[in-house]
Design an enzyme around this catalytic site. Sequence first.
Site, PDB file in Angstrom:
ATOM      1  N   ASP A 281     -20.558  11.253  -1.725  1.00 39.70           N
ATOM      2  CA  ASP A 281     -20.854  10.180  -0.781  1.00 39.70           C
ATOM      3  C   ASP A 281     -20.693   8.856  -1.542  1.00 39.70           C
ATOM      4  O   ASP A 281     -20.452   8.829  -2.756  1.00 39.70           O
ATOM      5  CB  ASP A 281     -22.254  10.339  -0.168  1.00 39.70           C
TER       6      ASP A 281
HETATM    7  C1  NOJ Z   1     -22.304   6.672   3.321  1.00 45.96           C
HETATM    8  C2  NOJ Z   1     -22.645   7.660   4.377  1.00 45.96           C
HETATM    9  O1  NOJ Z   1     -23.738   8.438   3.961  1.00 45.96           O
HETATM   10  C3  NOJ Z   1     -21.508   8.580   4.764  1.00 45.96           C
HETATM   11  O2  NOJ Z   1     -21.887   9.304   5.888  1.00 45.96           O
HETATM   12  C4  NOJ Z   1     -20.259   7.801   5.005  1.00 45.96           C
HETATM   13  O3  NOJ Z   1     -19.222   8.669   5.390  1.00 45.96           O
HETATM   14  C5  NOJ Z   1     -19.905   7.031   3.764  1.00 45.96           C
HETATM   15  N1  NOJ Z   1     -20.982   6.101   3.471  1.00 45.96           N
HETATM   16  C6  NOJ Z   1     -18.597   6.271   3.899  1.00 45.96           C
HETATM   17  O4  NOJ Z   1     -18.731   5.214   4.755  1.00 45.96           O
END
Ligand code: NOJ
Length: 755
Positions: A281
């Site tokens: 993530d």
């Molecule tokens: C953080 C989030 O937790 C995730 O769901 C998302 O896909 C990413 N950022 C990218 O934006």
Amino acid sequence: MKKIITLAACFIAGILSYAQNDIASKAKALLAKMTLQEKIGQLNLIIPGGAAVTGSVVSNDVENKIRQGKVGGLFGITSPEKIRKVQDMAVKESRLHIPLIFGLDVIHGHKTIFPIPLGLSASWDMGLIEQSAHIAAKEATADGLNWAFSPMVDIARDPRWGRISEGSGEDPYLGGEIAKAMVRGYQGKDMTKQDALMACVKHFALYGGAEAGREYNTVDMSRIKMYEYYLPPYKAAVDAGAGSIMSSFNEIDGVPATGNKWLLTDLLRKEWGFKGFVVSDYTSLNEMTNHGVGDLQTVAAQALKAGLDMDMVGEGFLTTIEKSLKEGRVTVADIDRACLRILEAKYKLGLFDNPYKSIDETRPAKDILTAENRAAARKIAAHSMVLLKNQNQLLPLKKSGTIALVGPLADNKRNMLGTWVVAGDWNKSVSVLEGVKNVAPGINVLTAKGANITDDHFFASRANALGEEVTFDSRTPQAMIDEAVSVAAKSDVVVAVVGEAADMSGESASRADISLPESQLNLLKALKRTGKPLVVVLINGRPLTLVWENNNADAMLEAWAPGTEAGNAIADVLFGVYNPSGKLSATFPRSVGQIPIYYNHKNTGRPFDGKGFPKFKSNYLDESNDPLYPFGYGLSYTNFEYSPVMLSNASPKGDTKITATVTVTNDGKYAGEEVVQLYITDPVASVTRAVKDLKGFQKIALQPGESKEVSFTIGTEQLSFFNSDLKKVWEPGKFIVHIGTSSSNVKSAELNWSR
Ligand code: NOJ
């Protein structure tokens, strides 16, 4: 016939494994030509400034890095023109011409926005859910993308957690079915197709188990709970062929998921046979340092060895892996393994054959926000709404007379799309006021805002972090209420549209108090005092505590954040163009103190039967154990009667199958759809089991007066559970089969299943 099917299956499996081998050997051949830096470059996912930035860090020197082969993928940018420019840099100017993969948070639609995932899940309609993902894929690929950071399949039992809005609620079986439908919808049967988007299942794993519902908080749970309740949707998505997985921010068993070998290798690869790649993530690799497990170089080496393949934004791999190789902390084989998985994904997407396969400047005009897509969004939104209350059949409303349409979300486009709409444009959404006028043009509509979404400036400023979703009227709260009351006095019925601003739920939007903000509750109380029939339409991203509302409104419709076609879909339901059929996928508590509250809880050693206050039972002094609305609950304008459950065999033996059948009759006045739900109880087992678990469901349509037989096949699979050795087993004995209209309103039959 069986032989022909088996032969055909073998043939298809043969072709697939040939294709897989072919991809693997092509990827290996390419790998052999790559320098160490180029290999590490493939593990790097970046987000350029000026993109739709969804975290707190932005990548720099992007163009040079691409030309130098230091980037494997990019996210946050859209449009064929922009993506072509960047792909050109990779394909024409980097040494090995390796194409980039382009990702985005396409969560509940790309530009045509569907209901938030929690709403979609309340439709219990796998066909429509798959269709929503397919339309999203068509639009996103028309915008030049080939990778979606979706589906989010995290089970959540805590509505304080803002991201409950992004998932499919609390049940692993329903969540698993939805995960499969989403993967099918995005990827289709062949990912090389121009309109196929690679899915990225997230957040692996257990992210929804954050303590106290507080965002990014610690997760700590037993293996049995993981295997039984939290892991199945990820597994279902893997089984459906999801091309990639995103690791989660949380820790599991004291090890951050992003660097957790048990999770990313032993479970995901060895136990489940996952063949795609794992991306972190947003900076979750770097954040392992905050978890307290080492400096950046240490955690990057740990994550690579654990099975992380791609590093989102933080460049921990790019900046430390070469050094770790020199120091013997990682091996070339570790780097090659990760790099190969990313190259293979690009082959699977057909990017080596045509890096521009979804880059066609003529497509946006043809494929995005089309009338057809909007019509689907309207239908799907109407199917996701849940009728919570309908006293004296107040709904559907007549298309004549005068209605007072009041509340801060009644004439509001800004908050109709909900959270996570990176490419969505709220200006394109239909307000409830517009929808009512479209659907019931003959009606006299009087409007008043009545209240701000909240009067609490501190709360509003936080909810407005991504834009001005909560605005403050220049009038005093009392002046706004007075206007709404006077409008109500002139009307036959009051429809109050209340709830949350779009980003009062979603990432980094946990709430300790999940009631309707006081400003809106005050409005409802004043409207109630007018004595006019009161319909409450809720726009929100999570279960709310709605005890006063339930006791005082005549009708309540949970509309979630319905998306681009919000107003039209809400009006379709209010005026009976569509008879609501949604069922809750997450329990609505009566109060925050009951959380976590979910239908598939354990019995405990001192169960409380809900009667009186017996001392020394599992209960509260000051609150009931029952939720306000249980999982699976949702009314219709018509009424469905269930016959007793008939079993084809009440004493089956061994690995056989039986059927459980009910007859469902529509004995009301309207045609309607019903979600018939199957639950099973295993009252005695070697480990404690939940009071019941969902094991099947069917959505059926019935005309007034019509009856249908609904049958479920039950085999030992439906009786199985994870025992204390984490083996999936079934144990003979008594089982109770329940079929009904919600988790708490069922007909039951007993059976005895022997070895
Ligand atoms: C953080 C989030 O937790 C995730 O769901 C998302 O896909 C990413 N950022 C990218 O934006």
